[in-house]
Design an enzyme around this catalytic site. Structure first.
Site, PDB file in Angstrom:
ATOM      1  N   GLY A  77     -16.176   5.243 -57.753  1.00 27.57           N
ATOM      2  CA  GLY A  77     -14.931   5.104 -58.259  1.00 27.57           C
ATOM      3  C   GLY A  77     -14.451   6.028 -59.442  1.00 27.57           C
ATOM      4  O   GLY A  77     -13.594   5.672 -60.143  1.00 27.57           O
ATOM      5  N   PRO A 128     -20.181   8.628 -56.143  1.00 31.58           N
ATOM      6  CA  PRO A 128     -19.275   9.862 -56.240  1.00 31.58           C
ATOM      7  C   PRO A 128     -18.600  10.072 -54.879  1.00 31.58           C
ATOM      8  O   PRO A 128     -19.354  10.659 -53.926  1.00 31.58           O
ATOM      9  CB  PRO A 128     -19.567  10.657 -57.052  1.00 31.58           C
ATOM     10  CG  PRO A 128     -21.044  10.888 -56.723  1.00 31.58           C
ATOM     11  CD  PRO A 128     -21.550   9.709 -56.455  1.00 31.58           C
ATOM     12  N   GLY A 129     -17.558   9.893 -54.597  1.00 32.77           N
ATOM     13  CA  GLY A 129     -16.716  10.243 -53.327  1.00 32.77           C
ATOM     14  C   GLY A 129     -15.416  11.064 -53.750  1.00 32.77           C
ATOM     15  O   GLY A 129     -15.372  12.573 -53.473  1.00 32.77           O
ATOM     16  N   ARG A 130     -14.577  10.395 -54.133  1.00 26.41           N
ATOM     17  CA  ARG A 130     -13.067  10.933 -54.664  1.00 26.41           C
ATOM     18  C   ARG A 130     -13.458  12.179 -55.755  1.00 26.41           C
ATOM     19  O   ARG A 130     -12.848  13.156 -55.587  1.00 26.41           O
ATOM     20  CB  ARG A 130     -12.290  10.002 -55.212  1.00 26.41           C
ATOM     21  CG  ARG A 130     -10.841  10.481 -55.727  1.00 26.41           C
ATOM     22  CD  ARG A 130     -10.337   9.553 -56.715  1.00 26.41           C
ATOM     23  NE  ARG A 130     -10.413   8.140 -56.150  1.00 26.41           N
ATOM     24  CZ  ARG A 130      -9.381   7.509 -55.835  1.00 26.41           C
ATOM     25  NH1 ARG A 130      -8.338   8.217 -55.423  1.00 26.41           N
ATOM     26  NH2 ARG A 130      -9.502   6.415 -55.294  1.00 26.41           N
ATOM     27  N   ARG A 177      -1.093   7.767 -49.091  1.00 28.77           N
ATOM     28  CA  ARG A 177      -1.468   7.111 -50.478  1.00 28.77           C
ATOM     29  C   ARG A 177      -0.193   6.989 -51.395  1.00 28.77           C
ATOM     30  O   ARG A 177      -0.282   5.846 -52.103  1.00 28.77           O
ATOM     31  CB  ARG A 177      -2.471   7.970 -51.277  1.00 28.77           C
ATOM     32  CG  ARG A 177      -3.937   7.822 -50.531  1.00 28.77           C
ATOM     33  CD  ARG A 177      -4.994   8.562 -51.423  1.00 28.77           C
ATOM     34  NE  ARG A 177      -5.300   7.758 -52.637  1.00 28.77           N
ATOM     35  CZ  ARG A 177      -4.917   7.885 -53.895  1.00 28.77           C
ATOM     36  NH1 ARG A 177      -4.196   9.165 -54.093  1.00 28.77           N
ATOM     37  NH2 ARG A 177      -5.208   6.984 -54.952  1.00 28.77           N
ATOM     38  N   TYR A 218      -0.268   3.251 -52.285  1.00 27.08           N
ATOM     39  CA  TYR A 218      -0.753   2.666 -53.439  1.00 27.08           C
ATOM     40  C   TYR A 218       0.068   3.100 -54.682  1.00 27.08           C
ATOM     41  O   TYR A 218      -0.367   3.013 -55.919  1.00 27.08           O
ATOM     42  CB  TYR A 218      -2.042   3.437 -53.732  1.00 27.08           C
ATOM     43  CG  TYR A 218      -3.495   3.081 -52.898  1.00 27.08           C
ATOM     44  CD1 TYR A 218      -3.500   1.756 -52.589  1.00 27.08           C
ATOM     45  CD2 TYR A 218      -4.305   4.250 -52.539  1.00 27.08           C
ATOM     46  CE1 TYR A 218      -4.566   1.460 -51.735  1.00 27.08           C
ATOM     47  CE2 TYR A 218      -5.197   4.023 -51.616  1.00 27.08           C
ATOM     48  CZ  TYR A 218      -5.441   2.389 -51.219  1.00 27.08           C
ATOM     49  OH  TYR A 218      -6.337   2.145 -50.457  1.00 27.08           O
ATOM     50  N   CYS A 231      10.292   8.263 -40.013  1.00 29.54           N
ATOM     51  CA  CYS A 231      11.367   7.400 -39.974  1.00 29.54           C
ATOM     52  C   CYS A 231      10.865   6.141 -41.214  1.00 29.54           C
ATOM     53  O   CYS A 231      11.080   5.145 -40.440  1.00 29.54           O
ATOM     54  CB  CYS A 231      11.664   6.960 -38.532  1.00 29.54           C
ATOM     55  SG  CYS A 231      13.278   6.333 -38.445  1.00 29.54           S
ATOM     56  N   GLU A 232      10.908   6.620 -42.062  1.00 30.70           N
ATOM     57  CA  GLU A 232      10.696   5.547 -43.280  1.00 30.70           C
ATOM     58  C   GLU A 232      11.200   5.965 -44.547  1.00 30.70           C
ATOM     59  O   GLU A 232      10.852   7.037 -44.714  1.00 30.70           O
ATOM     60  CB  GLU A 232       9.248   5.249 -43.353  1.00 30.70           C
ATOM     61  CG  GLU A 232       8.576   4.534 -42.014  1.00 30.70           C
ATOM     62  CD  GLU A 232       8.593   3.299 -42.067  1.00 30.70           C
ATOM     63  OE1 GLU A 232       9.304   2.650 -42.945  1.00 30.70           O
ATOM     64  OE2 GLU A 232       8.272   2.481 -41.059  1.00 30.70           O
ATOM     65  N   TYR A 263      -9.638  10.730 -49.175  1.00 31.44           N
ATOM     66  CA  TYR A 263      -8.631   9.511 -48.340  1.00 31.44           C
ATOM     67  C   TYR A 263      -7.504  10.155 -47.581  1.00 31.44           C
ATOM     68  O   TYR A 263      -7.017   9.203 -46.580  1.00 31.44           O
ATOM     69  CB  TYR A 263      -8.454   8.193 -49.220  1.00 31.44           C
ATOM     70  CG  TYR A 263      -9.512   7.869 -50.100  1.00 31.44           C
ATOM     71  CD1 TYR A 263     -10.449   7.100 -49.295  1.00 31.44           C
ATOM     72  CD2 TYR A 263      -9.797   8.207 -51.413  1.00 31.44           C
ATOM     73  CE1 TYR A 263     -11.593   6.630 -49.940  1.00 31.44           C
ATOM     74  CE2 TYR A 263     -10.766   7.466 -51.978  1.00 31.44           C
ATOM     75  CZ  TYR A 263     -11.950   7.093 -51.414  1.00 31.44           C
ATOM     76  OH  TYR A 263     -12.892   6.434 -52.094  1.00 31.44           O
TER      77      TYR A 263
END
Length: 469
Positions: A278, A321-323, A364, A368, A395-396, A425
């Site tokens: 994280g 750790p990833g991000r 994201r 988020y 179309c949003e 991600y």
């Protein structure tokens, strides 16, 4: 920002921009800590890994994810070296493909997966399965059997149903060695200061066994009593995009207290403990993440202090750790399609810059309320900065890539824009919404580019649609 049922873009004050965003003296300039280590501009053209993005788009098209191999490997080594007395598991959910799994192995990291698909990629890459951890809150009996068959080094148990499935697997193996190695994921009741959807250690959520309710201790007791299972220790993860060690301090205190209780009451030694991942990255100038060395020093001191207070030996620790590895190593390059100006309150105006991607390649912002930055990537501009919003082609109304950024006022159709910090991600969560084709991942290094995940084709899009067969 005030909420609105139709989304943040409709809330009061949404058209005024965030208080932290400052108009730059030069809208062409890069903010170095938002970009990968090899990013630079030459005559206004962005280069990554020695490759000009104008050349990259000419060869591979847009949109495209551009992955800085040297940067990815450097960040992996930085965590490996800073946490040299830990096991460092790269969190594959951030971004994983066969080539990246090989980089992770070559840099000496372990690998954390959380699905059968991610495990399949690890297998295809030839990853040492003894160095793989398997997460997930709803692992099926078939998935667990596959993990055991492949010799996955640890399975992070998340429910009593999963304990039952592992007990059945162990019984079916008839006591065969080695025993199935597991960790117990616990919820420490820590509210990480992050978005509610990525805070994962408070009580009211789907992951893990609660320490407070006693479920965590009961899971430990049950696993210790199960023939064929080997309990390595406890696992905690408090959330994502976290900038300091304060949350880890509270979580470590509570998890180590449970660890000490297990040692005392059940008379066993748990050799390991995982404090999760994280660790945050910088998406905009408002973000100031800690570096691996600082995190390592603080986390070592936290664990050592708590173990001294409890009178227990420190377990071997691991992190995930990833991000923090993948995130800054990638940017996304888009082509501008249309530009329109919208009148704002007080006579101000904002430019809506539409690009050839959007929420299908970066969900994201919509999901988020995430903030991103961007830069004009294909040329230099002498125009003044103008408040802009970079939007996608879906179309949003909520299809926004960058909510607020100062771009040169002469941005026009055909220009290239690049968004940093998209390694974590964005490709992993990409979709075919509106039947969009997912972009390629192009790795760059030492002036050369190569596709490591190809662009989807129309044939790919229709391959599972059996209606015309």
């Amino acid at each position: 920002m005030p909420s609105h049922e139709a989304g943040w873009a409709h809330a009061d004050g949404a058209l005024k921009g965030p208080s932290w965003l400052r108009e730059p003296a030069d809208p062409n300039a890069l903010v170095p800590h938002l970009w990968s280590q090899t990013a630079r501009k030459s005559d206004g053209v962005l280069e990554i890994g020695g490759v000009r993005v104008t050349d990259l788009v000419a060869e591979h098209g847009s949109p495209a994810y551009v992955l800085d191999e040297a940067d990815f490997r450097g960040r992996a080594r930085a965590f490996r070296d800073a946490f040299d007395d830990y096991d460092v598991f790269y969190a594959g959910k951030a971004f994983l493909c066969t080539e990246v799994a090989r980089w992770v192995a070559e840099e000496g990291l372990c690998l954390d997966v959380c699905s059968a698909g991610e495990l399949l990629v690890a297998q295809r890459a030839g990853f040492d399965m003894a160095r793989v951890g398997y997460h997930g809150n709803n692992k099926t009996a078939a998935e667990l059997a596959r993990a055991v068959e492949l010799g996955v080094g640890r399975i992070v148990v998340d429910s009593f149903h999963e304990v039952e499935r592992l007990e059945a697997l162990a019984a079916a193996r008839g006591g065969a060695d080695p025993r199935i190695r597991v960790m117990v994921r616990v919820t420490a009741g820590v509210e990480a200061h992050t978005h509610e959807y990525i805070a994962t250690a408070h009580e009211d959520q789907k992951f893990g066994f609660s320490i407070t309710s006693g479920d965590a201790f009961e899971a430990v007791r049950r696993i210790l009593a199960a023939p064929g299972l080997e309990l390595l220790g406890l696992h905690s993860h408090i959330g994502s995009q976290i900038f300091d060690s304060s949350g880890f301090e509270v979580a470590a205190r509570r998890v180590l207290a449970l660890h000490a209780r297990v040692v005392s009451e059940l008379d066993v030694v748990l050799p390991e403990m995982d404090l999760g991942g994280g660790f945050g990255i910088a998406y905009t100038t408002q973000d100031d993440p800690s570096q691996p060395g600082q995190l390592a020093g603080e986390m070592r001191e936290i664990v050592a202090r708590e173990c001294r207070a409890l009178g227990i030996a420190a377990p071997r620790l691991s992190i995930e750790p990833g991000r923090a590895i993948a995130g800054p190593s990638m940017c996304t390059v888009y082509s501008v399609g249309t530009v329109k100006e919208v009148a704002l309150d007080g006579g101000a105006r904002r430019s809506y810059v539409s690009v050839d991607g959007g929420m299908s390649d970066n969900i994201r912002t919509a999901l988020y309320d995430a903030d991103y930055s961007c830069t004009l990537a294909g040329r230099a501009s002498t125009a003044a900065p103008r408040l802009s919003r970079v939007v996608g082609k879906h179309c949003e109304a909520g299809d926004v890539v960058v909510k607020d950024e100062f771009l040169p006022a002469d941005v026009a159709p055909g220009d290239l824009l690049a968004v940093p910090g998209t390694g974590a991600y964005c490709r992993s969560m990409a979709s075919n919404y509106n039947h969009a084709l997912r972009p390629p991942v192009v790795a760059v290094r030492d002036g050369a580019s190569r596709v490591i995940v190809r662009r989807e084709t129309e044939d790919d899009l229709l391959a599972t649609d059996v209606g015309g067969a």
